[in-house]
Design a protein around this motif. Structure first.
Motif, PDB file in Angstrom:
ATOM      1  N   TYR A  39      28.823  69.369  42.564  1.00  0.00           N
ATOM      2  CA  TYR A  39      28.599  69.409  41.123  1.00  0.00           C
ATOM      3  C   TYR A  39      27.750  70.613  40.718  1.00  0.00           C
ATOM      4  CZ  TYR A  39      30.875  64.994  40.178  1.00  0.00           C
ATOM      5  OH  TYR A  39      31.820  64.009  40.033  1.00  0.00           O
TER       6      TYR A  39
ATOM      7  N   TYR B  36      29.284  60.061  28.899  1.00  0.00           N
ATOM      8  CA  TYR B  36      30.640  60.105  29.459  1.00  0.00           C
ATOM      9  C   TYR B  36      31.466  58.930  28.950  1.00  0.00           C
ATOM     10  CZ  TYR B  36      34.358  60.201  33.002  1.00  0.00           C
ATOM     11  OH  TYR B  36      35.576  60.245  33.646  1.00  0.00           O
TER      12      TYR B  36
ATOM     13  N   ALA C   9      34.133  65.404  36.869  1.00  0.00           N
ATOM     14  CA  ALA C   9      34.036  66.663  36.132  1.00  0.00           C
ATOM     15  C   ALA C   9      35.365  67.051  35.495  1.00  0.00           C
ATOM     16  CB  ALA C   9      33.552  67.780  37.064  1.00  0.00           C
TER      17      ALA C   9
ATOM     18  N   ARG D 195      35.401  67.674  31.473  1.00  0.00           N
ATOM     19  CA  ARG D 195      35.709  68.999  30.909  1.00  0.00           C
ATOM     20  C   ARG D 195      36.761  68.891  29.808  1.00  0.00           C
ATOM     21  NH1 ARG D 195      34.810  74.194  32.205  1.00  0.00           N
ATOM     22  NH2 ARG D 195      33.776  73.686  34.186  1.00  0.00           N
TER      23      ARG D 195
ATOM     24  N   TYR E  69      29.334  68.816  27.934  1.00  0.00           N
ATOM     25  CA  TYR E  69      29.869  68.760  29.292  1.00  0.00           C
ATOM     26  C   TYR E  69      28.795  69.131  30.321  1.00  0.00           C
ATOM     27  CZ  TYR E  69      32.296  70.564  33.435  1.00  0.00           C
ATOM     28  OH  TYR E  69      32.684  70.833  34.726  1.00  0.00           O
ATOM     29  N   TYR E  70      28.086  70.229  30.052  1.00  0.00           N
ATOM     30  CA  TYR E  70      27.052  70.648  30.986  1.00  0.00           C
ATOM     31  C   TYR E  70      25.878  69.672  31.003  1.00  0.00           C
ATOM     32  CZ  TYR E  70      29.494  75.053  31.674  1.00  0.00           C
ATOM     33  OH  TYR E  70      30.434  75.997  32.017  1.00  0.00           O
TER      34      TYR E  70
ATOM     35  N   ILE F  83      27.028  66.838  33.268  1.00  0.00           N
ATOM     36  CA  ILE F  83      27.006  67.190  34.689  1.00  0.00           C
ATOM     37  C   ILE F  83      25.592  67.059  35.252  1.00  0.00           C
ATOM     38  CG2 ILE F  83      27.306  69.056  36.362  1.00  0.00           C
ATOM     39  CD1 ILE F  83      29.913  67.841  35.474  1.00  0.00           C
TER      40      ILE F  83
END
Length: 438
Positions: free
Chosen positions: A106, A156, A252, A256, A264-265, A268
């Motif tokens: 990741y 998420y 991921a 994305r 998104y970042y 992660i």
């Protein structure tokens, strides 16, 4: 123990320990195994996993196991089998590399130029150093990371539900049980790796403010948390994109597609990376507690128990750290580490379950002093179910292993047996009581 770990600390440790490599790396392979039913398999795995942690709820409501699992196995099954059980942790320590390797993947998503293995070694090293400053420091770091983890996974799940496509759901419904019932069972077994790790909170008994009350609560609360999170994450992963695009992939890939780049970042970092950070962070104490007691009992050289000013056995933690990075340095595949851990862990837990079955008769006063007053009939029925399912886990996990890996694991078990026989015969082993009823 007024300054000991409280329920919220134990829940964050348990949650951070169990939510790790499994949730972020195993859904893709499970989809490849059973298709759309992968999210159902995760729910089933959590429920089966509950039967594998309930025995520890029974035990922890009766005794404070100051040496973790090793304490009660020794007290009930005898010194020799306690030593054998403790040695089984030796192979489990390799799992630190699994969490590190998953995390490195990741980090590589965020920084493609960073080598996966190097990132894994660096992060494991950082948490090794953090743990050298004591359990309370580790727990404070764990509290913060657990909050970030929950936020990341919630992002998420929420974004996924907002992006569900009815056409994708309808198409995926036709791909239930793609490999039949056998494939579904394989997915459940694969997920089991990530549904029972919260029982390791028992290894923090000696550090808990009220172990007999709070550790059983922490295990149950964590089970509820992972049931909701795992099934929701699985449902989103299965239904946001066509199965062909997520089969064999990690979270991921979906993130994305459904998240704006900044979100998104953030996911992660807050989701997968924090999931793995929390697991790595707690693993040093999880493995260190029973081994520290084994050293004190004479199973290993006494110098390994030498502590720093924070009360941490730094030589022992260094040994755990080295074992944790060896698979990374040797380039052992992630799947091999997972399969081996499930197999060896099943043998150790079977021995622990037999010990728990016998504890009402073997530890005087434990049954009468249990914090939660469950009836004997209920205890025996649940224990029968737990032991039966553990035997099934051994058979199912062995089915998916290569002969070489089975041979390696069985060879290691034989070596542990021989070592325990030899060490015990030297007269250096003197096991002392390491549990309390109050």
């Amino acid at each position: 123990m007024q300054n000991g770990l409280k329920l919220k600390d134990l829940v964050s440790i348990a949650t951070g320990t169990v939510i790790g490599a499994g949730i972020v790396t195993l859904i893709g392979p499970a989809i490849a195994t059973t298709g759309y039913s992968a999210w159902i398999a995760y729910g089933v795995a959590v429920l089966i996993g509950l039967t594998q942690v309930v025995p520890y709820i029974f035990l922890c409501s009766s005794v404070r196991a100051n040496g973790g699992n090793y304490s009660f196995v020794s007290a009930i099954m005898g010194d020799f089998w306690g030593g054998f059980y403790g040695l089984c942790f030796l192979l489990n320590m390799f799992c630190i590399s699994l969490f590190g390797l998953s995390m490195g993947m990741y980090i590589n998503v965020l920084f493609p130029a960073v080598d996966v293995n190097i990132a894994a070694v660096v992060v494991i090293t950082l948490f090794y150093i953090t743990n050298l400053f004591g359990v309370k420091t580790m727990a404070k770091v764990q509290d913060v990371m657990s909050v970030l983890l929950m936020v990341g996974l919630f992002l998420y799940i929420l974004t996924g539900f907002l992006n569900l496509d009815s056409a994708v759901i309808a198409a995926n419904q036709e791909q239930l049980f793609t490999a039949g019932f056998s494939g579904f069972l394989s997915a459940v077994v694969l997920f089991m790796f990530s549904t029972t790790g919260h029982y390791y909170v028992i290894n923090f008994s000696k550090d808990a403010e009220n172990a007999k009350r709070d550790i059983p609560k922490a295990i149950l609360i964590t089970t509820g948390i992972i049931f909701v999170i795992y099934t929701c994450v699985g449902f989103v992963t299965c239904n946001t994109l066509p199965l062909s695009e997520v089969s064999g992939q990690n979270l991921a890939v979906v993130a994305r597609e459904i998240m704006p780049e900044p979100l998104y970042y953030a996911f992660i970092v807050g989701g997968p990376i924090m999931a793995l950070f929390t697991t790595i962070n707690s693993n040093f104490a999880i493995y260190g507690t029973p081994w520290m007691k084994m050293i004190q009992d004479g199973w290993f050289p006494e110098k390994l128990a030498k502590t720093n000013r924070h009360g941490i056995p730094y030589i022992l933690y260094t040994f755990i750290y080295v074992l944790g990075i060896i698979p990374l340095l040797l380039g052992i595949p992630l799947g091999t580490i997972v399969d081996n851990n499930i197999f060896i862990d099943s043998f150790g837990e079977l021995l622990a379950f037999i010990a728990i079955w016998r504890y009402p008769a073997k530890i005087e006063g434990a049954w009468d002093n249990r914090y939660y007053k469950y009836p004997m009939a209920f205890f025996k029925v649940v224990m029968c179910i737990s032991i039966g399912l553990r035997l099934g886990m051994i058979l199912l996990s062995a089915r998916d292993l290569t002969p070489v890996l089975i041979g390696f694991t069985l060879g290691a078990l034989i070596l542990f047996f021989v070592y325990c026989k030899w060490r015990y015969s030297t007269g250096k082993v003197h096991v002392s009581k390491s549990y309390e009823l109050q």
